[in-house]
Design a protein around this motif. Structure first.
Motif, short mmCIF file in Angstrom:
data_model
loop_
_atom_site.label_atom_id
_atom_site.label_comp_id
_atom_site.label_asym_id
_atom_site.label_seq_id
_atom_site.Cartn_x
_atom_site.Cartn_y
_atom_site.Cartn_z
N THR A 49 -41.13 28.91 -50.38
CA THR A 49 -41.46 29.60 -51.62
C THR A 49 -40.76 28.89 -52.76
OG1 THR A 49 -41.67 31.72 -50.48
CG2 THR A 49 -41.35 31.78 -52.86
N ILE A 50 -41.51 28.59 -53.82
CA ILE A 50 -40.98 27.80 -54.93
C ILE A 50 -41.23 28.55 -56.25
CG2 ILE A 50 -41.17 25.62 -56.19
CD1 ILE A 50 -42.16 24.38 -53.54
N PRO A 51 -40.16 28.87 -56.98
CA PRO A 51 -38.74 28.69 -56.67
C PRO A 51 -38.31 29.62 -55.53
CG PRO A 51 -38.98 29.97 -58.67
CD PRO A 51 -40.35 29.50 -58.31
N PRO A 52 -37.21 29.29 -54.86
CA PRO A 52 -36.78 30.07 -53.69
C PRO A 52 -36.41 31.51 -54.00
CG PRO A 52 -35.11 28.46 -54.32
CD PRO A 52 -36.33 28.15 -55.12
N SER A 53 -36.08 31.82 -55.24
CA SER A 53 -35.79 33.19 -55.65
C SER A 53 -36.65 33.52 -56.87
CB SER A 53 -34.32 33.37 -55.99
OG SER A 53 -33.94 32.49 -57.04
N ASP A 70 -36.83 33.45 -59.88
CA ASP A 70 -36.25 32.88 -61.09
C ASP A 70 -37.37 32.62 -62.09
OD1 ASP A 70 -34.96 31.52 -63.07
OD2 ASP A 70 -33.97 30.08 -61.75
N LEU A 71 -37.48 33.48 -63.10
CA LEU A 71 -38.56 33.38 -64.07
C LEU A 71 -38.37 32.24 -65.06
CD1 LEU A 71 -39.08 37.18 -64.87
CD2 LEU A 71 -40.29 35.76 -63.20
N SER A 72 -37.25 31.51 -64.96
CA SER A 72 -36.97 30.44 -65.92
C SER A 72 -37.66 29.12 -65.55
CB SER A 72 -35.46 30.20 -66.03
OG SER A 72 -34.93 29.71 -64.80
N TRP A 73 -38.20 29.01 -64.33
CA TRP A 73 -38.83 27.77 -63.90
C TRP A 73 -40.13 27.57 -64.69
CZ3 TRP A 73 -38.42 25.15 -58.64
CH2 TRP A 73 -37.10 25.18 -58.18
N SER A 74 -40.32 26.37 -65.19
CA SER A 74 -41.53 26.03 -65.93
C SER A 74 -42.64 25.63 -64.95
CB SER A 74 -41.25 24.86 -66.88
OG SER A 74 -40.93 23.69 -66.12
N PRO A 75 -43.90 25.65 -65.39
CA PRO A 75 -44.99 25.20 -64.52
C PRO A 75 -44.79 23.77 -64.00
CG PRO A 75 -45.88 26.39 -66.38
CD PRO A 75 -44.40 26.23 -66.64
N SER A 76 -44.30 22.89 -64.85
CA SER A 76 -44.11 21.50 -64.42
C SER A 76 -43.06 21.40 -63.32
CB SER A 76 -43.70 20.62 -65.61
OG SER A 76 -42.49 21.10 -66.19
N GLU A 97 -41.72 20.52 -57.55
CA GLU A 97 -41.09 20.89 -56.28
C GLU A 97 -42.14 21.12 -55.18
OE1 GLU A 97 -37.92 20.83 -55.44
OE2 GLU A 97 -37.60 19.98 -57.43
N THR A 98 -43.29 21.66 -55.57
CA THR A 98 -44.38 21.84 -54.60
C THR A 98 -44.84 20.49 -54.06
OG1 THR A 98 -45.15 23.87 -55.69
CG2 THR A 98 -46.73 22.71 -54.30
N CYS A 99 -45.00 19.54 -54.93
CA CYS A 99 -45.45 18.19 -54.52
C CYS A 99 -44.37 17.49 -53.70
CB CYS A 99 -45.81 17.36 -55.75
SG CYS A 99 -47.28 17.96 -56.61
N ASN A 100 -43.10 17.69 -54.04
CA ASN A 100 -42.02 17.11 -53.24
C ASN A 100 -42.05 17.64 -51.82
OD1 ASN A 100 -41.07 15.58 -55.38
ND2 ASN A 100 -39.52 17.07 -56.00
N PHE A 101 -42.29 18.94 -51.66
CA PHE A 101 -42.39 19.54 -50.33
C PHE A 101 -43.54 18.91 -49.54
CE2 PHE A 101 -44.34 22.51 -47.41
CZ PHE A 101 -43.27 23.08 -46.74
N LEU A 102 -44.68 18.78 -50.18
CA LEU A 102 -45.85 18.22 -49.50
C LEU A 102 -45.63 16.78 -49.09
CD1 LEU A 102 -48.63 19.77 -51.76
CD2 LEU A 102 -48.14 20.37 -49.38
N ARG A 103 -44.99 15.99 -49.97
CA ARG A 103 -44.72 14.59 -49.62
C ARG A 103 -43.69 14.50 -48.50
NH1 ARG A 103 -45.75 13.51 -55.32
NH2 ARG A 103 -43.71 14.38 -55.85
N HIS A 104 -42.69 15.37 -48.52
CA HIS A 104 -41.64 15.33 -47.51
C HIS A 104 -42.18 15.62 -46.11
CE1 HIS A 104 -37.64 15.67 -45.78
NE2 HIS A 104 -37.99 16.84 -45.26
N HIS A 105 -43.14 16.53 -46.01
CA HIS A 105 -43.67 16.94 -44.70
C HIS A 105 -45.00 16.27 -44.37
CE1 HIS A 105 -40.64 20.06 -44.08
NE2 HIS A 105 -40.78 20.37 -45.35
N ARG A 106 -45.41 15.33 -45.19
CA ARG A 106 -46.72 14.71 -44.98
C ARG A 106 -46.73 13.86 -43.71
NH1 ARG A 106 -48.78 11.34 -49.95
NH2 ARG A 106 -47.63 9.61 -49.00
N PRO A 107 -47.70 14.08 -42.82
CA PRO A 107 -47.80 13.29 -41.60
C PRO A 107 -48.51 11.96 -41.86
CG PRO A 107 -49.48 14.97 -41.60
CD PRO A 107 -48.71 15.14 -42.88
N GLY A 108 -47.79 10.87 -41.86
CA GLY A 108 -48.40 9.57 -42.09
C GLY A 108 -48.85 9.41 -43.53
N ASN A 109 -50.03 8.83 -43.71
CA ASN A 109 -50.52 8.53 -45.05
C ASN A 109 -51.06 9.75 -45.79
OD1 ASN A 109 -49.95 5.79 -44.77
ND2 ASN A 109 -51.92 5.39 -43.76
N SER A 110 -51.58 10.72 -45.04
CA SER A 110 -52.20 11.87 -45.71
C SER A 110 -52.36 13.03 -44.75
CB SER A 110 -53.57 11.49 -46.28
OG SER A 110 -54.49 11.26 -45.23
#
Length: 523
Positions: A82-86, A88-94, A99-112
């Protein structure tokens, strides 16, 4: 978003033993995103008559991740965040997107990933032919900071699924705008799709079982599921619709949370403050304006002001409430629209839930009368107050006023328990997966299946009546089409020749008859 034909099949039928299918799913909310990665479990000898259970599931994967079922497909959840983990209403859309994209890249299997599904709050651009808005939050969103934000591009790129062709390329028939293996829809249409796929599959299993047990009458008399509505009641109210087995889009997508309702008598609360800008009816007397968590909290604040000296009565507290009741009374003195956690401390008997049930019931009645949906699934944070289900059913039956009593499923409050139901993926059994994330996975499943089916069939997508021949029949179809054309050309030539021969013959006979008749007359 990507759709498939009405005849659904298991993805296991499209996979070879050596292939692994990894799906990414993103549920986009206005304050938090939920992102998850899953693997499709392939089963051997999968048959519709054998529902998945602990004996047929992949036992080794049970130790690595939670297994969930969406229709005929079993998924192993590998990681969820869950992003943000709590809250926290201060997080901006960007920042949320980053962070969503970082999660997806970190767990990405191979090229895609094999496919990605994105289910987002609306209004959103869900029409892939409208390139400028597809995959973005539209300008009409009440969440100002999210207006015109592009969700699709960064998420799809993080998944390694960038378009293989230029957007709008006519040589890319399988995806109108070039995005392949991508599903994008609202966070209510997507859960509606998931609920529909899953419930239809379960119904077919039950019908199959009844026919095998010899109960042919029960099996044949059970209507097939073709329509469903999903209603989420949380910060806002959204409605997803499945009609004729397909999600409804039309000009945009359903926005049923903004339809007008009939408030309870002597109700002085007009609607939530969020509706003053760009909301239909300015939020006055609408479903969302009366029953969203924002509206309920603002109503509670209004009651506090009206009964400033009777806080305990507003809270519905009693001597049995003890310290929890005292805590509620302390919190209510600082209540605002942003402190919606206060709602969870209210008892089931509080008047707020009566108003909430009335608004939701009004919406259900509208869906039953206008769309004649077979099932209405209620979800969202407000519906965690489970007493609302019975309250809504009772109010629906009251509002219908016997008009649809000839429909057995709507003839009593007890019968409505089979029509107005809770979500398939809510509760502790699914580790809080929720219908929203299940909907995102359903979009990914559909996107993958659609592209793979198109590749295997190698035929144009634009088929009349969603007809899609089987792969092994393609070559025969081509041969048959050519042969039919030759036969037709030959028959057309013979018809033309025969026509003119007939005309000449008819003229000759007419001339002969006229000549004979003329001679007879002269005599």
């Amino acid at each position: 978003s990507n759709h498939r034909t009405q005849n659904s099949v298991s993805l296991a039928m499209l996979m070879s033993e050596s292939n692994e299918i990894y799906l990414a799913a993103v549920e986009g909310g206005g304050t938090t995103f939920v992102v998850s990665v899953a693997r499709v479990i392939q089963k051997q000898n999968h048959r519709p008559s054998e529902p998945d259970d602990d004996d047929t599931a992949d036992r080794s994967s049970r130790e690595k991740g939670k297994l969930i079922q969406i229709g005929p497909n079993t998924l192993q959840i590998i990681e969820t965040a869950t992003i943000p983990p709590s809250s926290d209403l201060s997080w901006s859309p960007s920042r949320i997107l980053e962070e969503t994209c970082n999660f997806l890249r970190h767990h990405r299997p191979g090229n895609s990933y094999s496919a990605v599904g994105i289910a987002t709050f609306g209004p959103a651009g869900v029409n892939p032919s409208q390139v400028s808005t597809f995959g973005t939050i539209l300008n009409g969103s009440p969440k100002k900071e999210w207006r015109n934000v592009d969700l699709l591009t960064p998420i799809v790129e993080a998944c390694g699924l960038s378009p293989s062709k230029d957007i709008g390329d006519d040589d890319c028939p399988s995806s109108v705008n070039g995005w392949k293996f991508v599903g994008f829809d609202t966070d209510v249409n997507a859960p509606a799709l998931a609920e529909f796929r899953h419930r239809k599959y379960c119904m077919e299993l039950r019908q199959h079982g009844e026919s095998h047990r010899g109960n042919l009458a029960t099996s044949c008399n059970t209507p097939s599921l073709t329509s469903l509505a999903y209603i989420t009641v949380g910060t806002g109210v959204g409605v997803g619709l499945i009609l004729n087995s397909l999600p409804v889009h039309g000009l945009l997508h359903p926005e049923g949370g903004h339809v007008a309702i009939r408030p309870l008598e002597n109700d002085s609360f007009r609607g939530y403050s969020w509706g003053t800008e760009k909301s239909p009816y300015k939020g006055v007397g609408t479903v969302e304006g009366m029953t969203s968590s924002v509206a309920l909290t603002e109503r509670l604040a209004m009651l506090m002001e009206q009964e400033n000296d009777s806080v305990s009565g507003v809270c519905g507290s009693s001597d049995e409430d003890g310290d929890e009741g005292n805590k509620t009374r302390e919190n209510i003195t600082t209540i605002t629209a942003q402190t919606r956690e206060i709602l969870s401390t209210l008892p089931d008997t509080h008047v707020l839930w009566t108003h909430a049930a009335n608004a939701i019931a009004n919406l259900c009645v509208s869906l039953l009368l206008l769309n004649s949906v077979q099932s209405i699934v209620l979800g969202g944070g407000v519906m965690k107050r489970t007493v609302l289900f019975d309250m809504v059913r009772e109010k629906v039956h009251e509002l219908l006023n016997g008009y649809l009593d000839t429909v057995e499923e709507l003839s009593s409050v007890e019968k409505l328990k089979g029509v107005i139901v809770g979500g398939s993926w809510s509760g502790n059994d699914h580790d809080g997966l929720g219908s929203g994330l299940a909907g995102a996975f359903a979009l990914a499943l559909d996107a993958y299946e659609k592209e793979k089916t198109d590749e295997n069939n190698a035929i144009p997508l634009k088929m009349e009546q969603d007809y899609r021949p089987t792969p092994e029949s393609d070559e025969e179809n081509v041969k048959t089409s050519s042969e039919d054309r030759r036969i037709w050309d030959s028959e057309r030539k013979w018809f033309s020749s025969g026509f003119w021969v007939g005309v000449v013959f008819s003229l000759g006979v007419s001339s002969l008859v006229s000549s004979v008749f003329g001679r007879a007359t002269r005599r």
